[in-house]
Motif scaffolding. Structure first.
Motif, PDB file in Angstrom:
ATOM      1  N   LEU A 116      -5.868  17.694  -4.524  1.00 27.85           N
ATOM      2  CA  LEU A 116      -4.860  18.639  -5.012  1.00 27.85           C
ATOM      3  C   LEU A 116      -5.477  19.691  -5.925  1.00 27.85           C
ATOM      4  O   LEU A 116      -5.137  20.876  -5.841  1.00 27.85           O
ATOM      5  N   ARG A 132       6.930   5.470  12.042  1.00 29.89           N
ATOM      6  CA  ARG A 132       7.983   5.541  11.019  1.00 29.89           C
ATOM      7  C   ARG A 132       9.122   6.486  11.438  1.00 29.89           C
ATOM      8  O   ARG A 132      10.293   6.194  11.233  1.00 29.89           O
ATOM      9  N   LEU A 176      -9.383  -3.706   2.444  1.00 30.52           N
ATOM     10  CA  LEU A 176      -8.772  -2.515   1.858  1.00 30.52           C
ATOM     11  C   LEU A 176      -9.221  -2.466   0.404  1.00 30.52           C
ATOM     12  O   LEU A 176      -8.893  -3.347  -0.388  1.00 30.52           O
ATOM     13  N   SER A 181       0.775   6.045  12.840  1.00 27.54           N
ATOM     14  CA  SER A 181       1.563   5.365  11.804  1.00 27.54           C
ATOM     15  C   SER A 181       2.766   6.222  11.406  1.00 27.54           C
ATOM     16  O   SER A 181       3.858   5.697  11.169  1.00 27.54           O
ATOM     17  N   ARG A 183     -11.562   0.170   4.313  1.00 27.08           N
ATOM     18  CA  ARG A 183     -10.744   1.347   4.080  1.00 27.08           C
ATOM     19  C   ARG A 183     -10.628   1.477   2.570  1.00 27.08           C
ATOM     20  O   ARG A 183     -10.231   0.524   1.906  1.00 27.08           O
ATOM     21  N   PHE A 241       2.527  -7.546   7.162  1.00 27.98           N
ATOM     22  CA  PHE A 241       1.351  -7.925   6.372  1.00 27.98           C
ATOM     23  C   PHE A 241       1.795  -8.915   5.295  1.00 27.98           C
ATOM     24  O   PHE A 241       2.429  -8.530   4.309  1.00 27.98           O
ATOM     25  N   PHE A 292       3.752   8.796  -3.510  1.00 30.76           N
ATOM     26  CA  PHE A 292       3.566   7.380  -3.185  1.00 30.76           C
ATOM     27  C   PHE A 292       4.805   6.777  -2.526  1.00 30.76           C
ATOM     28  O   PHE A 292       4.784   5.611  -2.162  1.00 30.76           O
ATOM     29  N   PRO A 322       7.222   5.850   0.392  1.00 34.45           N
ATOM     30  CA  PRO A 322       6.895   5.675   1.809  1.00 34.45           C
ATOM     31  C   PRO A 322       7.793   6.521   2.708  1.00 34.45           C
ATOM     32  O   PRO A 322       8.535   6.000   3.534  1.00 34.45           O
ATOM     33  N   TYR A 364       4.693  -4.492  -3.393  1.00 34.31           N
ATOM     34  CA  TYR A 364       4.886  -3.393  -2.455  1.00 34.31           C
ATOM     35  C   TYR A 364       5.613  -3.889  -1.199  1.00 34.31           C
ATOM     36  O   TYR A 364       5.045  -4.583  -0.364  1.00 34.31           O
ATOM     37  N   GLN A 403       6.043  -4.517   7.451  1.00 33.98           N
ATOM     38  CA  GLN A 403       5.202  -4.184   8.608  1.00 33.98           C
ATOM     39  C   GLN A 403       4.440  -5.410   9.127  1.00 33.98           C
ATOM     40  O   GLN A 403       3.582  -5.272   9.991  1.00 33.98           O
ATOM     41  N   LEU A 411       1.550  14.466  -5.554  1.00 35.91           N
ATOM     42  CA  LEU A 411       0.944  13.272  -4.958  1.00 35.91           C
ATOM     43  C   LEU A 411       2.077  12.274  -4.751  1.00 35.91           C
ATOM     44  O   LEU A 411       2.688  11.811  -5.719  1.00 35.91           O
ATOM     45  N   GLU A 465       6.759  -2.520   1.552  1.00 38.89           N
ATOM     46  CA  GLU A 465       6.362  -2.063   2.886  1.00 38.89           C
ATOM     47  C   GLU A 465       5.404  -3.020   3.602  1.00 38.89           C
ATOM     48  O   GLU A 465       5.400  -3.099   4.819  1.00 38.89           O
ATOM     49  N   PHE A 466       4.570  -3.724   2.834  1.00 42.02           N
ATOM     50  CA  PHE A 466       3.598  -4.626   3.462  1.00 42.02           C
ATOM     51  C   PHE A 466       4.312  -5.679   4.302  1.00 42.02           C
ATOM     52  O   PHE A 466       4.040  -5.847   5.478  1.00 42.02           O
ATOM     53  N   ARG A 516       0.254  15.495  -1.027  1.00 45.86           N
ATOM     54  CA  ARG A 516      -0.696  14.500  -0.545  1.00 45.86           C
ATOM     55  C   ARG A 516       0.040  13.170  -0.603  1.00 45.86           C
ATOM     56  O   ARG A 516       0.586  12.821  -1.649  1.00 45.86           O
ATOM     57  N   SER A 517       0.114  12.467   0.527  1.00 43.02           N
ATOM     58  CA  SER A 517       0.854  11.210   0.522  1.00 43.02           C
ATOM     59  C   SER A 517      -0.074  10.013   0.632  1.00 43.02           C
ATOM     60  O   SER A 517      -1.012  10.022   1.420  1.00 43.02           O
ATOM     61  N   VAL A 518       0.196   9.013  -0.188  1.00 38.50           N
ATOM     62  CA  VAL A 518      -0.560   7.760  -0.114  1.00 38.50           C
ATOM     63  C   VAL A 518       0.425   6.677   0.281  1.00 38.50           C
ATOM     64  O   VAL A 518       1.419   6.459  -0.404  1.00 38.50           O
ATOM     65  N   ASN A 519       0.163   6.060   1.414  1.00 36.65           N
ATOM     66  CA  ASN A 519       1.027   4.983   1.870  1.00 36.65           C
ATOM     67  C   ASN A 519       0.144   3.763   2.117  1.00 36.65           C
ATOM     68  O   ASN A 519      -0.647   3.725   3.048  1.00 36.65           O
ATOM     69  N   MET A 520       0.293   2.783   1.230  1.00 31.07           N
ATOM     70  CA  MET A 520      -0.599   1.617   1.276  1.00 31.07           C
ATOM     71  C   MET A 520      -0.437   0.853   2.585  1.00 31.07           C
ATOM     72  O   MET A 520      -1.399   0.334   3.131  1.00 31.07           O
ATOM     73  N   ALA A 521       0.814   0.793   3.094  1.00 31.22           N
ATOM     74  CA  ALA A 521       1.039   0.054   4.338  1.00 31.22           C
ATOM     75  C   ALA A 521       0.300   0.738   5.482  1.00 31.22           C
ATOM     76  O   ALA A 521      -0.280   0.079   6.343  1.00 31.22           O
ATOM     77  N   MET A 522       0.263   2.078   5.473  1.00 23.94           N
ATOM     78  CA  MET A 522      -0.452   2.795   6.525  1.00 23.94           C
ATOM     79  C   MET A 522      -1.946   2.508   6.471  1.00 23.94           C
ATOM     80  O   MET A 522      -2.624   2.512   7.499  1.00 23.94           O
ATOM     81  N   GLU A 523      -2.463   2.253   5.284  1.00 24.91           N
ATOM     82  CA  GLU A 523      -3.875   1.902   5.167  1.00 24.91           C
ATOM     83  C   GLU A 523      -4.138   0.542   5.826  1.00 24.91           C
ATOM     84  O   GLU A 523      -5.135   0.357   6.522  1.00 24.91           O
TER      85      GLU A 523
END
Lengths: 212, 212
Positions: free
Chosen positions: A199, A17, A172, A13, A188, A107, B174, B176, A99, A105, B172, A101-102, B188-195
Motif C-alpha cells: 500500500l 466465494r 502456512l 478461491s 505459503r 480446515f 481482513f 472475508p 478464525y 472451508q 488493508l 472461515e477455516f 489489499r485483501s488478506v484472507n487466511m482461509a484462501m491461503e
C-alpha cells in the motif's frame, strides 16, 4: 490440463466465494461477465481461468452455478476436510484459532502447540495445547496434513524443520522470516507488514503499478 | 521507469528484508546470486527486478548493500512513517495491534475503532479506541493515510465507504469479503482461509502449479 499460476489459484478461491453468494441468491446460471463484475476482472480473464476445467459452460448461455462451484471446490481440495495444527498460541496464533472461515472451508484445527508451560496441557478455545517438544510425535499420531506457524521469527526455521521431518507437506507461515523446506513441501507465507508495504508503494508510486 | 507488477512489489519487500539481514552480518557488496539464494529465485529474476531501478550494481562485482537497501526502502515508501488506523478490535484486530513489524517498518497505529461500548473510550495496548460513529471525523483530524479493516464481512463495505469518503487512499482488508472502492483507492485483501486453500490445492494437484 496445463500448469496454472499462483494468482489463478487465488482467483479460483475468489470465484468459489462469489459462486456461493450467487447460489444463495438463487442464481442457476451465470455468465463470465457476472463473475467478472463481482471480482473486478475482465470477462476474458474469467473465461481464461475457467478454461482450466476444459470445455465448460455454454457459449452465450453461461455457466451452471452449482456445477461450477463444485468443480472449483474439488480442484481447491474443499470437498474433503483437512487436519490442521497450529504452533505458537500468541496474539496472531490465538486470532487464527478463532478464525471461523477455516472451519467453514473444511480446515479443522485439531491441535495447538506452544513452549509456554502456562499454556501447555490446557485447552485454548476448546482445542488442546501441547508441549512443542512433542510436535513430531503428535503431528504423526493425529495425521496432521497442514501446519500453521505463528511462532517468533527466530524459532520459525527450527519448528519448520520438525514439521517437515514429521512428513507434513503444507506450511502456512506467519513468522516474518523466509523458511527453507525441501522441494516436495509447500510453504505459503503471510507477512502483514509486507501487505502494508504494498500500500505504501502504491501511494509513493502512483501510476507505476501494472493493473492486473 | 516501466510499470511493475504486484509480485515484483512483493519480491522488493523480500529483498529489503534480506538486505537488512546481509547488512547486519557485515556484508558490503552482494551479488544477484546471493539474493537469489536467500529468496529461492533465479539470479536472472533478481537482476530483472532490480533493473527497475535503472542501471545499478556493477557487472561482475555486485550491488552495494546499503545503497540498494535504501533505494528499495525509498520505492516501498519506507523512508517515511505512515499514520495507520484499525477498525474492529476483535481477535484479528487485536493481534494486528500487537504486530511488531508494523512499527518497525514505519507504520504507526494511531487510532482504533469499534462499535462495542465496552471497548470504546478505553485504551487498547496503549492506543485509544474510538466509537466507529466518529470514523470520518477522527480519520481526517488525525491525518490517517491507511486503514486496516478487521470487521465482520457484513460490515466491511459500509465501513470501507466511510473510509473512502474520509479521503483515505489505502485499505488493508481482513474481512472475508470483496470490497468495492473507487479507482484511486487501493485495497489489499488478506484472507487466511484462501491461503490454506492454496495449500490444499497444491496437495490435491501435485505438479500442476507453475513454479514462479
Amino acid at each position: 490440463m496445463t500448469k496454472i499460476s499462483d494468482s489463478t489459484v487465488k482467483r479460483l478461491s475468489m470465484y468459489y466465494r462469489s459462486l456461493l453468494e450467487f447460489e444463495k441468491r438463487g442464481y442457476k446460471i451465470i455468465s463470465s461477465k457476472d463473475l467478472a463484475k463481482t471480482e473486478e476482472l475482465t470477462p476474458a480473464q474469467v473465461r481464461k481461468d475457467l478454461s482450466f476445467f476444459g470445455n465448460f459452460g455454454t457459449r452465450g448461455l453461461g455457466y451452471p452455478v452449482e456445477e461450477l462451484k463444485e468443480r472449483i471446490a474439488k480442484i481447491l481440495g474443499l470437498t474433503r476436510s483437512w487436519n490442521v495444527a497450529l504452533v505458537g498460541v500468541g496474539n496472531v496464533g490465538s486470532a487464527l484459532v478463532s478464525y471461523k472461515e477455516f472451519q467453514k472451508q473444511g480446515f479443522n484445527m485439531k491441535l495447538l502447540f506452544d513452549n509456554d508451560q502456562r499454556k501447555i496441557n490446557k485447552s485454548h478455545k476448546g482445542i488442546p495445547v501441547h508441549d512443542v517438544t512433542f510436535l513430531s510425535k503428535k503431528l504423526k499420531e493425529n495425521k496432521i496434513e497442514m501446519v500453521i506457524l505463528a511462532v517468533p521469527a527466530h524459532a520459525a526455521q527450527k519448528v519448520a524443520d520438525l514439521v517437515v521431518a514429521s512428513g507434513v507437506k503444507s506450511i502456512l507461515n506467519f513468522a516474518p522470516v523466509q523458511i527453507k523446506v525441501p522441494k516436495d513441501v509447500v510453504v505459503r507465507s503471510v507477512n502483514m507488514a509486507m501487505e502494508l508495504e504494498y500500500l505504501s508503494f502504491c501511494q509513493v508510486n502512483k501510476g507505476f503499478l501494472q493493473s492486473s
